[in-house]
Design an enzyme around this catalytic site. Sequence first.
Site, PDB file in Angstrom:
ATOM      1  N   HIS A  61       9.209  -3.228   3.362  1.00 22.48           N
ATOM      2  CA  HIS A  61       9.180  -3.528   2.231  1.00 22.48           C
ATOM      3  C   HIS A  61       9.974  -3.709   1.305  1.00 22.48           C
ATOM      4  O   HIS A  61       9.901  -4.606   0.555  1.00 22.48           O
ATOM      5  CB  HIS A  61       8.456  -2.845   1.682  1.00 22.48           C
ATOM      6  CG  HIS A  61       7.003  -1.796   2.013  1.00 22.48           C
ATOM      7  ND1 HIS A  61       7.254  -0.678   2.829  1.00 22.48           N
ATOM      8  CD2 HIS A  61       5.687  -2.968   2.308  1.00 22.48           C
ATOM      9  CE1 HIS A  61       5.855  -0.582   3.329  1.00 22.48           C
ATOM     10  NE2 HIS A  61       4.937  -1.930   2.738  1.00 22.48           N
ATOM     11  N   MET A  89       1.213  -1.386   0.191  1.00 19.79           N
ATOM     12  CA  MET A  89      -0.238  -0.148   0.065  1.00 19.79           C
ATOM     13  C   MET A  89       1.235   1.208  -0.034  1.00 19.79           C
ATOM     14  O   MET A  89       0.480   2.221   0.137  1.00 19.79           O
ATOM     15  CB  MET A  89      -0.936   0.098   0.802  1.00 19.79           C
ATOM     16  CG  MET A  89      -1.854  -0.681   0.520  1.00 19.79           C
ATOM     17  SD  MET A  89      -3.499  -0.811   2.070  1.00 19.79           S
ATOM     18  CE  MET A  89      -3.236  -0.870   3.551  1.00 19.79           C
ATOM     19  N   HIS A 147       8.643   0.742   3.056  1.00 19.53           N
ATOM     20  CA  HIS A 147      10.081   1.406   4.003  1.00 19.53           C
ATOM     21  C   HIS A 147      10.828  -0.414   4.316  1.00 19.53           C
ATOM     22  O   HIS A 147      10.950  -0.319   3.470  1.00 19.53           O
ATOM     23  CB  HIS A 147       9.618   1.478   5.480  1.00 19.53           C
ATOM     24  CG  HIS A 147       8.695   0.569   5.858  1.00 19.53           C
ATOM     25  ND1 HIS A 147       8.801  -0.735   6.476  1.00 19.53           N
ATOM     26  CD2 HIS A 147       7.605   0.714   6.362  1.00 19.53           C
ATOM     27  CE1 HIS A 147       7.765  -1.839   6.516  1.00 19.53           C
ATOM     28  NE2 HIS A 147       6.910  -0.449   6.588  1.00 19.53           N
ATOM     29  N   ARG A 201       2.717   1.826   9.587  1.00 19.16           N
ATOM     30  CA  ARG A 201       2.268   2.753  10.653  1.00 19.16           C
ATOM     31  C   ARG A 201       2.865   3.394  11.689  1.00 19.16           C
ATOM     32  O   ARG A 201       2.029   3.853  12.835  1.00 19.16           O
ATOM     33  CB  ARG A 201       0.689   2.433  11.287  1.00 19.16           C
ATOM     34  CG  ARG A 201      -0.683   2.137  10.557  1.00 19.16           C
ATOM     35  CD  ARG A 201      -1.905   1.373  10.388  1.00 19.16           C
ATOM     36  NE  ARG A 201      -3.086   0.988   9.606  1.00 19.16           N
ATOM     37  CZ  ARG A 201      -3.318   0.317   8.522  1.00 19.16           C
ATOM     38  NH1 ARG A 201      -2.535  -1.051   8.594  1.00 19.16           N
ATOM     39  NH2 ARG A 201      -4.487   0.642   8.138  1.00 19.16           N
ATOM     40  N   GLN A 253      -9.834  -2.466   2.253  1.00 16.22           N
ATOM     41  CA  GLN A 253     -10.070  -3.102   3.557  1.00 16.22           C
ATOM     42  C   GLN A 253     -10.083  -2.043   4.538  1.00 16.22           C
ATOM     43  O   GLN A 253      -9.769  -2.292   6.038  1.00 16.22           O
ATOM     44  CB  GLN A 253      -8.112  -4.610   2.818  1.00 16.22           C
ATOM     45  CG  GLN A 253      -7.242  -2.857   3.447  1.00 16.22           C
ATOM     46  CD  GLN A 253      -6.579  -3.695   2.265  1.00 16.22           C
ATOM     47  OE1 GLN A 253      -5.460  -3.981   1.277  1.00 16.22           O
ATOM     48  NE2 GLN A 253      -5.171  -3.629   3.343  1.00 16.22           N
TER      49      GLN A 253
HETATM   50  O1  PAF Z   1      -0.066  -6.155   3.149  1.00 14.85           O
HETATM   51  C1  PAF Z   1      -0.674  -5.132   2.790  1.00 14.85           C
HETATM   52  O2  PAF Z   1      -0.042  -3.459   2.631  1.00 14.85           O
HETATM   53  C2  PAF Z   1      -1.907  -4.877   2.459  1.00 14.85           C
HETATM   54  O3  PAF Z   1      -3.478  -5.485   2.899  1.00 14.85           O
HETATM   55  C3  PAF Z   1      -2.098  -5.246   0.897  1.00 14.85           C
HETATM   56  C4  PAF Z   1      -1.446  -6.552   0.673  1.00 14.85           C
HETATM   57  C5  PAF Z   1      -1.646  -4.886  -0.186  1.00 14.85           C
HETATM   58  C6  PAF Z   1      -3.351  -5.314   0.280  1.00 14.85           C
HETATM   59  O4  PAF Z   1      -3.898  -3.972   0.226  1.00 14.85           O
END
Ligand code: PAF
Length: 282
Positions: free
Chosen positions: A37, A30, A34, A189, A61
């Site tokens: 990722h 999303m 950082h 977050r 979500q």
């Molecule tokens: O983990 C996340 O960042 C989200 O839940 C994902 C898997 C990209 C789905 O929007």
Amino acid sequence: MDIFRDTATLRAALAGRRRAGDRIALVPTMGNLHDGHHSLIALARRHADFVVASVFVNPTQFGPNEDFARYPRTPDADARGLAQHGCDAMFLPAVDDLYPFGAEAAVRIHVPGLSDILDGASRPGHFDGVATVVTRLFNRVQPDVAVFGRKDYQQLLVIERLVEDLALPIRIVGAPIVREASGLAMSSRNQYLDAAERERAALIHATLGWMRDQALDGTEPVRIEAAARQRLADAGFVPDYAVIRRAADLGPLEAGAPAAEGMALIAARLGSTRLIDNLRFG
Ligand code: PAF
């Protein structure tokens, strides 16, 4: 690194890669990337020739009172970070590309059971939104491999079940949690935390370690869970759950089952920020 803003151009580029025999990996994110990722990109690279990272803040979500509007959106910095970490393509779709009939009217995917406990109980509909967007990303990218972080452990299990149940020909790889020096799991977050909260947030990982030690010493899970919740509450957290579960499916760890089959999971609010983390015992 190429940036694709719509499915049609991404698919055309990926078709060329497939013709060349490349294995394709997808790292769904999303954004607000950082080092956690970036570690997913490095892991994806070990499994594929061509790595695509998607950056999409998925509206389906988030619950009505959650942080969709304020979720940090930093696509330029994300693109720089992905390029520096050897990502081949960034997929940055618009909402109407992923949800052509609108998010409200979207066909939804529900993974029963796993989606309804723990984070699913606290955030109704959350995992339906995750399963829905991940299926859409899988259909668009058609990767051979997809990489997800183990910090969102329940999410990882939901996606593994989805892939198995729908027989999608995609290998799901779970990536180790990346932590700050204090033990705090990296998360987009975390930036909602002020300096004092950030320091205090390290207690979550410390509590998970304490829960593991107690479980391996043979203390009953219910007693550990109650003490862990108290420990967090005493430090100013509002614990949502602090539980010991079977790592395989997040069911209860039956009496007599080896503690090494278990794991501890915590979700707790610190100020206005909800943090989650987990630790496997085995
Ligand atoms: O983990 C996340 O960042 C989200 O839940 C994902 C898997 C990209 C789905 O929007």
